[in-house]
Design an enzyme around this catalytic site. Structure first.
Site, PDB file in Angstrom:
ATOM      1  N   ASP A  46      -0.805   9.318   4.228  1.00  0.00           N
ATOM      2  CA  ASP A  46      -0.182   8.454   3.207  1.00  0.00           C
ATOM      3  C   ASP A  46       0.471   7.235   3.845  1.00  0.00           C
ATOM      4  O   ASP A  46       0.918   6.337   3.136  1.00  0.00           O
ATOM      5  CB  ASP A  46       0.854   9.240   2.390  1.00  0.00           C
ATOM      6  N   LYS A  80      11.174  -1.921  -1.504  1.00  0.00           N
ATOM      7  CA  LYS A  80      11.364  -0.571  -0.967  1.00  0.00           C
ATOM      8  C   LYS A  80      12.842  -0.220  -1.100  1.00  0.00           C
ATOM      9  O   LYS A  80      13.695  -0.916  -0.548  1.00  0.00           O
ATOM     10  CB  LYS A  80      10.923  -0.516   0.498  1.00  0.00           C
TER      11      LYS A  80
END
Ligand code: AMP
Ligand code: MG
Length: 518
Positions: free
Chosen positions: A269, A122
């Site tokens: 999401d 990430k």
């Protein structure tokens, strides 16, 4: 470092034919191949040895430059093909269209001891899904994700995991308060791990585009690899699959309510199809017990994602998933039945969870009432959730109970006569009710202490670790990491973390107010 690499995701699912890293709408594909960005001076700050071990990576391996370069995106593990996933989502209740892994890059799949894990970075640079952002992450939000995901795991709550936390050596521009004051911050990368990073939004995107072919391919893949016990894909299996996701989501949320975790951005999401806690952004931990509390400043007006609303939002999100899966079944009824059951199941599980928190394991006719009254009492004045429930396992009699309560109250002066009397009568009812329990005081305490954590990642604790890290002192990251591995145990040397939030942290940015900026 030798990993047992698998490539089920990239070999069994359709890839984007365009391999250029340009921002665009991606159709007819579950993912796009993309390479992480090279970083200028990668530094490994922390590794979860337990997570590394689960992947077959030894402690020695984690000390090598090879490991550091892999988890910062500077080197690609041999014979692997990193990729970003395409998904959509409902954000704050509105359809947002294509979103996707805008700053997450999946590196590879590893099989170890019969478990299949996906490893993802990430903050490793832009992807076709980065829209108007940079694909990067800053140190403060990376510390928060790193510490909280491992803490959640040790609390026994399903979650994505963290393998490592690194600095990139690059600067990242962020406007923390969204008020036109951007500043440079240290860039960082968290290597996260999960059996799957698929979200509700991965299914929604195909349904929204009426791409039923790929919707089916993705659903069949998900069932084959993560829900194979439900049987071969068929209309019945799709319904069972939805039921499983519903149950897992519900159970995750009941666990959040148990420990006082507020996710902060429950957009579709950010909802894992495995029922795992995913995407640690502007989350927060309840200090004062308050159903109306939200840590997310972006949500301050509507408080859509407030503590007490998480179960409803879970259901709302499941409706979106049901709509997405509907074309595979073409019958709304089974979905409606499952969704209708969610409310009943939630009431039951939540009731059982609250009973366990107060040490009731037999049936009592007024238990619902007892719990409602407790929740009312807890909201009379600011009362620390973690301390209150942890102290309650030491309950012996009404008189001393007030002392246990006072330790949890932020301003004991506010405990005026009227409130004191309310608490007094609650403790009297509670004392009477405990007489009907079979367990001894000692047994009850043990059981209560196994569901009421003593140590959670209070918002200010993460902030202290961030402030120290900004001054190049990373020791508190390790201290908190170790502390939170045993959240239910008494750790006499760590008693200072079993304390109310200090007053300096009350309205401080990063402590009680978190923005989505990360
Ligand atoms: P979130 O609300 O953080 O889960 O993010 C929503 C969407 O925005 C996801 O598609 C993310 O990948 C994307 N996103 C968030 N931050 C960034 C960033 N710095 N660069 C690119 N995409 C981002
Ligand atoms: Mg997200």
């Amino acid at each position: 470092m030798k990993l047992n690499i698998k490539n089920t995701f990239t070999t069994e699912l359709p890839a984007d034919k365009n391999t250029e890293n340009t921002r665009r709408q991606v159709k007819n594909a579950v993912f796009s191949y993309v390479q992480p960005k090279k970083t200028s001076k990668p530094t490994l700050l922390h590794v979860s040895d337990e997570m590394a071990n689960s992947l077959g990576i030894s402690r020695e391996d984690t000390k090598t430059d090879f490991f550091k370069n892999i988890v910062t995106g500077n080197l690609i593990y041999p014979k692997t093909t990193p990729y970003a996933m395409c998904y959509a989502g409902h954000q704050f209740g509105n359809w947002a269209g294509q979103l996707g892994d805008g700053r997450a890059i999946n590196l590879f799949e590893v099989e170890h001891k019969k478990s299949l894990w996906k490893v993802q970075l990430k903050g490793a640079g832009e992807t076709p899904y980065s829209r108007n952002a940079d694909g990067l992450a800053v140190l403060r939000s990376s510390i928060r994700e790193y510490l909280c995901s491992e803490a959640m795991h040790y609390l026994g709550i399903p979650t994505t995991r963290a393998l490592s936390l690194s600095l990139t050596g690059d600067k990242v521009l962020r406007d923390v308060l969204y008020n036109g004051n951007p500043a440079y911050e240290k860039g960082a990368i968290v290597a996260r791990v999960s059996p799957s990073f698929l979200r509700f939004g991965n299914f929604e995107i195909f349904a929204a585009r009426n791409d039923i072919k790929n919707l089916k391919i993705l659903t069949d893949y998900t069932i084959k690899h993560h829900f194979s016990y439900l049987g071969k894909p068929s209309k019945e299996t799709y319904i069972k699959f939805f039921k499983e996701v519903t149950n897992k989501t519900l159970s995750m949320i009941v666990n959040w309510q148990r420990v006082g975790f507020v996710h902060g951005v429950m957009n579709t999401d950010n909802m894992s199809v495995l029922g795992y806690t995913i995407d640690y952004g502007p989350y927060g931990w309840l200090e004062g017990f308050d159903f109306g509390w939200t840590p997310n400043t972006t949500d301050r007006q509507n408080k859509r994602y407030r503590f007490g609303n998480q179960p409803n939002i879970g259901l709302w999100n499941l409706y979106q998933l049901a709509n997405a899966l509907y074309p595979l079944v073409e019958d709304a009824k089974p979905f409606e039945e499952i969704l209708a059951h969610y409310r009943i199941d939630f009431e039951q599980q939540s009731f059982k969870m609250m009973k366990a928190k107060i040490g009731l394991f037999t049936e009592g006719i007024n238990d619902i009432q007892l719990i409602r009254e407790l929740e009312d009492c807890l909201q009379l004045i600011e009362t620390d959730m973690t301390i209150f429930f942890r102290n309650l396992s030491d309950f012996e009699e009404v008189f001393t109970a007030i002392e246990l309560l006072e330790e949890a109250i932020y301003f004991p002066n506010e405990l005026k006569k009227e409130y004191r009397e309310k608490w007094q009568s609650w403790f009297e009812l509670y004392a009477k009710r405990l007489l009907k329990e079979k367990a001894s005081d000692k047994e009850r305490k043990e059981k209560m202490d196994s569901v009421n954590p003593k140590y959670v990642l209070r918002n200010y604790m993460a902030q202290l670790a961030i402030e120290a890290a900004n001054k190049e002192d990373y020791s508190l990251i390790d201290t908190l990491f170790e502390l939170l591995k045993k959240p239910y145990e008494n750790q006499p040397e760590n008693e200072k973390w079993f304390a109310k939030r200090p007053e300096w942290a009350r309205n401080k940015i990063g402590c009680s107010m978190l923005s989505c900026s990360s």
